[in-house]
Structures are given as structure tokens and as C-alpha cells.
Design a protein around this motif. Structure first.
Motif, mmCIF file in Angstrom:
data_model
loop_
_atom_site.group_PDB
_atom_site.id
_atom_site.type_symbol
_atom_site.label_atom_id
_atom_site.label_comp_id
_atom_site.label_asym_id
_atom_site.label_seq_id
_atom_site.Cartn_x
_atom_site.Cartn_y
_atom_site.Cartn_z
ATOM 1 N N ASP A 1 40.735 4.596 1.159
ATOM 2 C CA ASP A 1 40.100 5.864 0.826
ATOM 3 C C ASP A 1 38.614 5.587 0.605
ATOM 4 N N TRP A 2 37.764 6.090 1.512
ATOM 5 C CA TRP A 2 36.337 5.795 1.486
ATOM 6 C C TRP A 2 35.530 6.824 0.691
ATOM 7 N N VAL A 3 36.214 7.742 0.019
ATOM 8 C CA VAL A 3 35.522 8.745 -0.792
ATOM 9 C C VAL A 3 35.546 8.304 -2.248
ATOM 10 N N VAL A 4 34.371 8.167 -2.847
ATOM 11 C CA VAL A 4 34.250 7.776 -4.245
ATOM 12 C C VAL A 4 33.437 8.848 -4.967
ATOM 13 N N ALA A 5 34.066 9.486 -5.957
ATOM 14 C CA ALA A 5 33.411 10.554 -6.729
ATOM 15 C C ALA A 5 32.876 11.646 -5.811
ATOM 16 N N GLY A 6 33.645 11.962 -4.762
ATOM 17 C CA GLY A 6 33.285 13.031 -3.852
ATOM 18 C C GLY A 6 32.282 12.641 -2.783
ATOM 19 N N TYR A 7 31.855 11.361 -2.743
ATOM 20 C CA TYR A 7 30.858 10.908 -1.762
ATOM 21 C C TYR A 7 31.517 10.003 -0.734
ATOM 22 N N GLN A 8 31.263 10.275 0.562
ATOM 23 C CA GLN A 8 31.775 9.446 1.646
ATOM 24 C C GLN A 8 30.898 8.203 1.779
ATOM 25 N N VAL A 9 31.462 7.067 1.423
ATOM 26 C CA VAL A 9 30.700 5.815 1.416
ATOM 27 C C VAL A 9 30.433 5.362 2.856
ATOM 28 N N PRO A 10 29.169 5.133 3.253
ATOM 29 C CA PRO A 10 28.877 4.621 4.606
ATOM 30 C C PRO A 10 29.428 3.210 4.774
ATOM 31 N N SER A 11 29.997 2.919 5.928
ATOM 32 C CA SER A 11 30.573 1.590 6.158
ATOM 33 C C SER A 11 29.500 0.500 6.148
ATOM 34 N N THR A 12 28.241 0.870 6.480
ATOM 35 C CA THR A 12 27.163 -0.131 6.487
ATOM 36 C C THR A 12 26.872 -0.650 5.082
ATOM 37 N N TRP A 13 27.369 0.039 4.058
ATOM 38 C CA TRP A 13 27.119 -0.409 2.696
ATOM 39 C C TRP A 13 27.917 -1.659 2.341
ATOM 40 N N PHE A 14 28.942 -1.979 3.158
ATOM 41 C CA PHE A 14 29.621 -3.260 2.938
ATOM 42 C C PHE A 14 28.645 -4.397 3.211
ATOM 43 N N ASP A 15 27.849 -4.283 4.286
ATOM 44 C CA ASP A 15 26.810 -5.270 4.569
ATOM 45 C C ASP A 15 25.810 -5.323 3.422
ATOM 46 N N ALA A 16 25.480 -4.153 2.885
ATOM 47 C CA ALA A 16 24.519 -4.094 1.782
ATOM 48 C C ALA A 16 25.072 -4.789 0.541
ATOM 49 N N ALA A 17 26.385 -4.655 0.294
ATOM 50 C CA ALA A 17 27.009 -5.311 -0.860
ATOM 51 C C ALA A 17 26.914 -6.822 -0.727
ATOM 52 N N ASN A 18 27.161 -7.325 0.489
ATOM 53 C CA ASN A 18 27.030 -8.766 0.739
ATOM 54 C C ASN A 18 25.606 -9.242 0.457
ATOM 55 N N SER A 19 24.629 -8.509 0.945
ATOM 56 C CA SER A 19 23.229 -8.892 0.736
ATOM 57 C C SER A 19 22.855 -8.832 -0.740
ATOM 58 N N LEU A 20 23.333 -7.801 -1.441
ATOM 59 C CA LEU A 20 23.025 -7.663 -2.867
ATOM 60 C C LEU A 20 23.605 -8.832 -3.660
ATOM 61 N N PHE A 21 24.833 -9.232 -3.332
ATOM 62 C CA PHE A 21 25.434 -10.369 -4.021
ATOM 63 C C PHE A 21 24.674 -11.662 -3.710
ATOM 64 N N CYS A 22 24.134 -11.788 -2.495
ATOM 65 C CA CYS A 22 23.310 -12.955 -2.166
ATOM 66 C C CYS A 22 22.067 -12.994 -3.041
ATOM 67 N N VAL A 23 21.451 -11.832 -3.246
ATOM 68 C CA VAL A 23 20.264 -11.746 -4.096
ATOM 69 C C VAL A 23 20.595 -12.168 -5.521
ATOM 70 N N ILE A 24 21.751 -11.723 -6.009
ATOM 71 C CA ILE A 24 22.158 -12.041 -7.385
ATOM 72 C C ILE A 24 22.552 -13.504 -7.530
ATOM 73 N N LEU A 25 23.317 -14.010 -6.561
ATOM 74 C CA LEU A 25 23.862 -15.364 -6.674
ATOM 75 C C LEU A 25 22.865 -16.452 -6.293
ATOM 76 N N GLY A 26 21.782 -16.092 -5.592
ATOM 77 C CA GLY A 26 20.787 -17.095 -5.200
ATOM 78 C C GLY A 26 20.230 -17.854 -6.399
ATOM 79 N N PRO A 27 19.670 -17.159 -7.396
ATOM 80 C CA PRO A 27 19.154 -17.877 -8.573
ATOM 81 C C PRO A 27 20.253 -18.604 -9.345
ATOM 82 N N VAL A 28 21.462 -18.038 -9.349
ATOM 83 C CA VAL A 28 22.576 -18.680 -10.071
ATOM 84 C C VAL A 28 22.931 -20.017 -9.424
ATOM 85 N N THR A 29 23.099 -20.016 -8.095
ATOM 86 C CA THR A 29 23.444 -21.267 -7.419
ATOM 87 C C THR A 29 22.271 -22.246 -7.445
#
Length: 449
Positions: free
Chosen positions: A276-304
């Protein structure tokens, strides 16, 4: 007396920031290809099949890692990397602009060629490998570089879904052309940044081909060899062993990247229908999965980066590249087990798309243990005369993976094997590869030390 912590030089930070421009443009353009090519002509697309679109995107990914082998020969033997890098950015800008005016598949293929050619000359990673002279700083430095790379990737993948369908859309025509032209503008700005900012802090670094700029270790070894034999030897024994270790690590890189790319495919196909790609009434774009990966890279870079610094400070020294990357492959396997668990737990119903956040985190954690460390390893141990070539060998492994994951997806997830069974199979192979890499750790480490 307390030892003052040594930070990265300014040249590292300004050169690493140039990656933001390049990756923002690349991911904006790469993410848009699938949508642009398959959208109807009436909405501003080309109206072609999804198969054609998938092949185009695959070719952009693959050849942006293949052509750098040819660019590597240029910067290793003929022209300094500081000059080829901005030129490559301007050539890639011409490619994205071509995509912005494309009216047929030919225009898209021209874009793919020009972008790949431009990236072939973009040798910023090799420059950074010589900016950092302390080997103990290599892993943290390339992890931080990876964070900045993914700042650009996150902005590109997050914005593209909004820009083409909302901001630049007009009278039913989607804003594909302005998006490609924005990618071109980012590359032009990046080239200017490199010339007017990076050059200022690089000094003489990158003015000459890498074969003419030996490290202190290489100068000492060459002087000793000349003294013993009276001749200049092409490669020493340790250099040959180190090249061999780089090739072995690159072979495991093929396995890693096949499974990494493969992890994206169910997001656009299997999970597109079973979540189910609808969250709080908003249709989540599939390209945001790529964005999630990039965001986690930004967060985990300083950690690693902090983790590698802490490990390097231990009395027994740092963990080897082969152990770190072996763990990275194993983490990818855990991600596929999580895919299987989602499929089992949903019981035929649609699962929430929010579960993909966990998979994106596992995918990214495996990536952070693998991808940035490859360039660090090569910067530490590659002979200078083959520095760019060895980095491109690592990239060539990604080319093979990019051309392979499509057929592998068809074999495993094409419908003949249950999804959860296929995921468990991938996990088993990942764990086996990780164990082999860790088991060979001492032998492989002996090649480079």
C-alpha cells in the motif's frame, strides 16, 4: 602530551563537494529516463515501451562505469586529472541538455553517450586519493566523501518526483525537458566550481599524469631498485601483488553490486502491486526509495567514518578491507531475508510501504561497508602509474553488475520461483560470499602489506 586530532585538508572538502553537483545531475537524469521514455507523447514523453526504457537506464548506469577505463588511461599517462575533471563535467552537461531537447530515442542515446563520456574524464576520486596522504585517514575520508556524494543523490532523487509532475508541468505536459536542462546546469556549475575553487586548494596536485607523481613509498622503492640493478623496473613484486588484491576485491564487488541493484527491482515491480503506497492520504512516489537510500548514506557516512577512525586507533590496528566488505555483503543478505519476512507476514494482503524504509536502511548499511572503502583501498595500495586504471577496474565490476542484474532478476523473480524463496536464495549466496571473503582475509591482506 595530548596529540591533536588531525582533520582532513581543505582540498579534500572542496573536491568532495564537487561530487554534489555531479551526483545531483546524474540521479536526476537517471531517475527521469524510465518515466520520460514511457510517458505518452501528449504528456511530453516518447511513448516507448518499458523494456526500451529499462534498457536505456541500464545502459546509462553500465557505460558510466565502463568508459572511465578509457579515461583512466588518459589521466594515468597523458593529462592531469585536475584538467580532465571539469572538461568531463562540461561534456556531461551537453549530454543532459541533449536529453532536454530529445524528441526521439536517438536523442536519449546521444545523451547516454555524452554523459558516459563526460564521467569517463571525471577523476575526482583519484584526486582525493592523493589529497589524503595518511593511509589511516583513507577509510574515514572516503566515507565522508560518500556522504557528500549522496547529498547530491538525495536532492536529485527527491526533487525529480516533484519537479517533473508539479513544478515544471504545464497544460498537461510534464516537465521532463526543464528537469534534464537543470541537470545540465548543475554540471556546468560543478565544472566552474572545480576550476575556480578546487584548483585554488590543490596546488600542483593533478597537473601531471599520475605515473609522473609517485608517492614517497614508491620513490624509495624505485631508488632502491635502481641502486640494486641499475635499471628502472616496470613494477615491483609488492606492486604486482597489490594489483592482484585489487582484482580479487573487484570480483567480489561484482557479486555485491548485482545483489544491490537487484534489491531495487522488486520496489518497482513486485512491491508496486503488493504494498500500500498511500501514507496519510499521500501517494508516495516510487523514486523516493532511491531518496531514502541516499538519505541514509548521508546519515551513515559520518557514523562509519568515526567507526573506521576508532578501529584504526586500536592497538591491533584497523579491520582489513576484506573483513569490512565481507560484512557489507552479509548485511545485503540480511536485507533479502527481511524481504522474505515481509512477504510471509503479509499473508496475501498488501503490506505498508513504510516497511521499505527498513530494507533501504539495510541496503545502505551494506553499501557503506563496501562501496566507499573500495576507492580508499585502491588509493592506499595502487601503484601511482595505474591509480586511475585501478579505480576504473573497481568501476568496471559495477558495469558487469549493471548489465547482469536484469537477467538475474528474470531468472529469480520472473515468476517461476516464489518471491520469498528467491529472496532466501539470494541471502544464502550473499552469506557464502561473505564467509569466503572473510576466510581469505589473511592471504589477501598479505598481498598488500
Amino acid at each position: 602530551m595530548e596529540t591533536k586530532k588531525k582533520g582532513f585538508p581543505v582540498a579534500f572538502w572542496v573536491c568532495a563537494c564537487s561530487e554534489i553537483f555531479e551526483r545531483l545531475a546524474y540521479y536526476l537524469g537517471r531517475s527521469l529516463i524510465l518515466i520520460f521514455v514511457t510517458a505518452s507523447v501528449a504528456t511530453g514523453g516518447l511513448g516507448l515501451s518499458d523494456t526500451v526504457a529499462a534498457n536505456m537506464q541500464s545502459n546509462l548506469t553500465a557505460f558510466s562505469y565502463l568508459l572511465p577505463l578509457f579515461g583512466a588511461v588518459i589521466v594515468d599517462k597523458y593529462i592531469g586529472a585536475r584538467y580532465t575533471t571539469p572538461v568531463g563535467m562540461f561534456i556531461a552537461a551537453a549530454g543532459y541538455f541533449t536529453g532536454g531537447i530529445a524528441k526521439s530515442a536517438i536523442g536519449v542515446y546521444v545523451m547516454i553517450f555524452l554523459v558516459s563520456l563526460g564521467l569517463a574524464l571525471f577523476k575526482n576520486g583519484a584526486i582525493i586519493g592523493r589529497v589524503i596522504t595518511d593511509k589511516s585517514q583513507m577509510d574515514p575520508a572516503f566515507s565522508m566523501r560518500y556522504t557528500l556524494v549522496n547529498v547530491g543523490a538525495f536532492i536529485g532523487t527527491f526533487l525529480v518526483g516533484i519537479l517533473y509532475k508539479d513544478v515544471f508541468a504545464k497544460d498537461g505536459v510534464l516537465g521532463f525537458a526543464p528537469c534534464f536542462k537543470m541537470a545540465a546546469l548543475m554540471m556546468v556549475l560543478g565544472g566552474l566550481w572545480y576550476i575556480f575553487v578546487c584548483w585554488r586548494f590543490l596546488g600542483d596536485l593533478g597537473k601531471l599524469p599520475f605515473k609522473k607523481t609517485l608517492t614517497e613509498e614508491e620513490k624509495a622503492a624505485e631508488a632502491k631498485k635502481k641502486e640494486e640493478t641499475g635499471t628502472k623496473q616496470p613494477l615491483t613484486t609488492i606492486e604486482k601483488k597489490r594489483i592482484g588484491a585489487i582484482f580479487v576485491a573487484s570480483l567480489f564487488s561484482i557479486v555485491f553490486w548485482i545483489f544491490w541493484y537487484l534489491g531495487y527491482m522488486p520496489v518497482y515491480f513486485y512491491w508496486a502491486e503488493n504494498m500500500d503506497w498511500v501514507v496519510a492520504g499521500y501517494q508516495v512516489p516510487s523514486t523516493w526509495f532511491d531518496a531514502a537510500n541516499s538519505l541514509f548514506c548521508v546519515i551513515l557516512g559520518p557514523v562509519t567514518a568515526a567507526l573506521w577512525k576508532k578501529l584504526a586507533a586500536r592497538p591491533q590496528g584497523d579491520m582489513s578491507l576484506f573483513r569490512k566488505t565481507g560484512l557489507g555483503i552479509a548485511i545485503i543478505g540480511v536485507g533479502y531475508l527481511f524481504y522474505a519476512a515481509i512477504d510471509i507476514m503479509r499473508g496475501g494482503e498488501k503490506a505498508s510501504v513504510l516497511w521499505l524504509i527498513v530494507f533501504a536502511f539495510l541496503l545502505t548499511m551494506g553499501e557503506m561497508f563496501f562501496s566507499p572503502l573500495g576507492h580508499s583501498f585502491i588509493s592506499k595500495y595502487s601503484p601511482s602509474r595505474y591509480l586511475a586504471v585501478m579505480m576504473s577496474v573497481w568501476g568496471f565490476a559495477t558495469f558487469i553488475a549493471a548489465k547482469s542484474y536484469g537477467p538475474v532478476y528474470g531468472l529469480l523473480f520472473g515468476g517461476k520461483i516464489e518471491f520469498k524463496v528467491a529472496c532466501i536464495g539470494v541471502a544464502v549466496v550473499s552469506f557464502a560470499a561473505a564467509l569466503i571473503m572473510i576466510a581469505l582475509d589473511k592471504k589477501l591482506s598479505a598481498l598488500v602489506d
